[in-house]
Design an enzyme around this catalytic site. Sequence first.
Site, PDB file in Angstrom:
ATOM      1  N   THR A  61       8.444  21.791 -16.655  1.00 30.32           N
ATOM      2  CA  THR A  61       7.885  22.900 -17.436  1.00 30.32           C
ATOM      3  C   THR A  61       6.893  23.732 -16.652  1.00 30.32           C
ATOM      4  OG1 THR A  61       6.737  23.441 -19.506  1.00 30.32           O
ATOM      5  CG2 THR A  61       5.995  21.483 -18.334  1.00 30.32           C
ATOM      6  N   THR A  91      10.236  25.734 -20.408  1.00 28.17           N
ATOM      7  CA  THR A  91      10.542  24.323 -20.153  1.00 28.17           C
ATOM      8  C   THR A  91      12.037  24.159 -19.958  1.00 28.17           C
ATOM      9  OG1 THR A  91       8.654  23.644 -21.495  1.00 28.17           O
ATOM     10  CG2 THR A  91      10.329  21.974 -21.089  1.00 28.17           C
ATOM     11  N   ASP A 119      -1.985  24.112 -23.329  1.00 26.17           N
ATOM     12  CA  ASP A 119      -1.528  22.968 -24.127  1.00 26.17           C
ATOM     13  C   ASP A 119      -2.697  22.077 -24.551  1.00 26.17           C
ATOM     14  OD1 ASP A 119       1.095  23.161 -24.776  1.00 26.17           O
ATOM     15  OD2 ASP A 119       1.844  21.753 -23.277  1.00 26.17           O
ATOM     16  N   GLY A 132      11.345  23.421 -25.670  1.00 26.48           N
ATOM     17  CA  GLY A 132      11.045  24.144 -26.897  1.00 26.48           C
ATOM     18  C   GLY A 132       9.736  23.778 -27.541  1.00 26.48           C
ATOM     19  N   GLY A 133       8.689  23.521 -26.747  1.00 24.17           N
ATOM     20  CA  GLY A 133       7.374  23.258 -27.306  1.00 24.17           C
ATOM     21  C   GLY A 133       7.358  22.071 -28.243  1.00 24.17           C
ATOM     22  N   ARG A 138       2.484  15.580 -14.813  1.00 25.15           N
ATOM     23  CA  ARG A 138       1.848  16.611 -15.635  1.00 25.15           C
ATOM     24  C   ARG A 138       0.732  17.293 -14.853  1.00 25.15           C
ATOM     25  NH1 ARG A 138       2.789  19.957 -19.865  1.00 25.15           N
ATOM     26  NH2 ARG A 138       1.336  19.766 -21.617  1.00 25.15           N
ATOM     27  N   GLU A 185      -0.226  25.848 -18.180  1.00 21.94           N
ATOM     28  CA  GLU A 185      -0.218  24.572 -18.901  1.00 21.94           C
ATOM     29  C   GLU A 185      -1.525  24.237 -19.606  1.00 21.94           C
ATOM     30  OE1 GLU A 185       2.525  22.742 -20.244  1.00 21.94           O
ATOM     31  OE2 GLU A 185       3.089  23.276 -18.190  1.00 21.94           O
ATOM     32  N   SER A 224       1.403  16.844 -24.128  1.00 16.13           N
ATOM     33  CA  SER A 224       2.723  17.449 -24.031  1.00 16.13           C
ATOM     34  C   SER A 224       3.618  16.960 -25.163  1.00 16.13           C
ATOM     35  CB  SER A 224       3.361  17.087 -22.684  1.00 16.13           C
ATOM     36  OG  SER A 224       4.711  17.516 -22.633  1.00 16.13           O
ATOM     37  N   GLU A 264       5.278  25.798 -19.036  1.00 17.41           N
ATOM     38  CA  GLU A 264       4.673  26.019 -20.349  1.00 17.41           C
ATOM     39  C   GLU A 264       5.295  27.192 -21.077  1.00 17.41           C
ATOM     40  OE1 GLU A 264       2.624  25.883 -23.851  1.00 17.41           O
ATOM     41  OE2 GLU A 264       3.316  24.383 -22.474  1.00 17.41           O
TER      42      GLU A 264
END
Length: 572
Positions: free
Chosen positions: A408, A390, A430, A476-477, A101, A427, A454, A410
């Site tokens: 991803t 993503t 998020d 898809g978030g 990440r 990112e 995430s 984002e």
Amino acid sequence: MTPRLITLLAAAATLSGCTIIPRTVEPPAAALYEAGMVSAADPRASEAGAQMLRQGGTATDAAIATMLALTVVEPQSSGIGGGGFYVAANARGEVETIDGRETAPAAAHPQWFYKDGVLLKFPEVVPGATSVGVPGNIALAAKAHAAHGRLTWAALFAPAIKLAREGFAITPRLHAMLKSNAKVAGFSAEGRAMFFGADGQPLPVGTVVKNPALADSLQMFADQGAKAFYTGPNARAIVTKVTTAPVNPAPMTEADIAAYAAKDRAAVCGTYRAYRVCSMGPPSSGATTLLATLIQLERFDMKALGKDNPVSWHLIAESQRLAYADRARFAADADFVTVPVAGMIDRKYLTGRSALISQSGSIAKAVAGTPPGAEKLTFAPSSQLAENGTSHFAVVDRAGNAVSYTSTIESAFGSGIVAGGYYLNNELTDFDMNPQLNGRLVANRVEGGKRPRSSMTPALVFGPDGRLRLVVGAAGGATIPAQVIRAVIGVIDWDLPVQQALALPVLFAPGTETVYVEQGSWLEGMIPALKALGHADVQPRALPLKANAIELRGSQPWGAADPRSEGKAIRE
């Protein structure tokens, strides 16, 4: 030499650019499956991974080649300018995870998204540089390759370099994303030159695009190792782009980039109807949300109710609402705040949460519980819905090794900033942009060096016999856990082949009073029944859905790709 020393030497060689074969990898085992399989969101990326399997590579080799190829052909969604989560298992069912990440620069602080004392809104920071985190995918790839790769590091880059150098055709999906996200995709001169014509419109479907800058970057990383991403010209290019951005420049430094490290994390596993389910822990909320939803549903006979029964979807909604409420309150980077992971999936705790669910009515308001080990000061309320940056891919090799990897940047095209031919992520959005709620600090606030929460849920499911049954994940978030939940229930409870499970519609209940059902699906016809069961606000919504999976039955892998996407599964 000890195994530990061998691992360190292999990692050092990879970072320095040497193309050695890591000696920690066991020699090829007897084939467990008749062929390997790769499922990704673009067939050209699936083929890149399949090429590695044909050359004798491991599932990890194939996953890395797939991620690199997606950088080229799916620039709106994934790639080396972002980060990811890697969940892997061997034929013995031993699971490990790597956290790649992105991280906030050291200078980041809780008021990062404030300007002149006013909290900025998402469109005011994207496109722009304050949204950019230090990318993690290359470090993740190097760490995974050092432990589980068989092919040389450079070999994994060959398909992506060829695609970037010789060109790739714009697909209908990429064209649609360029059209709907033109401001971000064309934010930088490089993006405009690559994907837009002189009239300012996206290039037509079928146009062959070459990306020599990305080809050169990939060649440098292939030749010199992962260190070339985090130091030297590439790191300087990222810093220059971020610190001189025309919108919200940010104080990222070369030291921020050089300090990045992918981290080994403990896999988070639980059981659902005698199946072992494993996924990614913090900073991901994926494992806890997935497992909590499933375990809370165990006392209901989902098989008997069936997929065509509104009660089934009502129960899924209620369980999701409870799990997402806990996710919102407690999930964040566990290196910075206490995340009660064990408590959030504790069966006794979830039995109490499940008791709140009724087959005949709805919970008036889903609120977070108090799992064992929870701290009262944390509260993080957001659940981002509209996210398209993503990609997930699933890999199994003949020897029974499997990788579930979600990558991803984002949002679509990330921050809009291009460095070295690739888009940099956005990112940091998020994080919860507002660091406080009702005077209390939220768990997922911005802090220097921290990783944003995430929703990515790369998952592995093992059958009652202990053998791997399903490799699955989605893009898809905040809908990602809901998509994976749908797939697992489809396979386990409703006995659907994996392709049919991914074709099931999606219901998304993010902890509020609103329940979203996939627009245009047969779930829309259930809205009156769901309202009759107590859901006052049920809305059809065009959800950002894209899943990939592999199911293992006997000696055969069965690949699947979301029919809403351009994805494809390719056999070795």
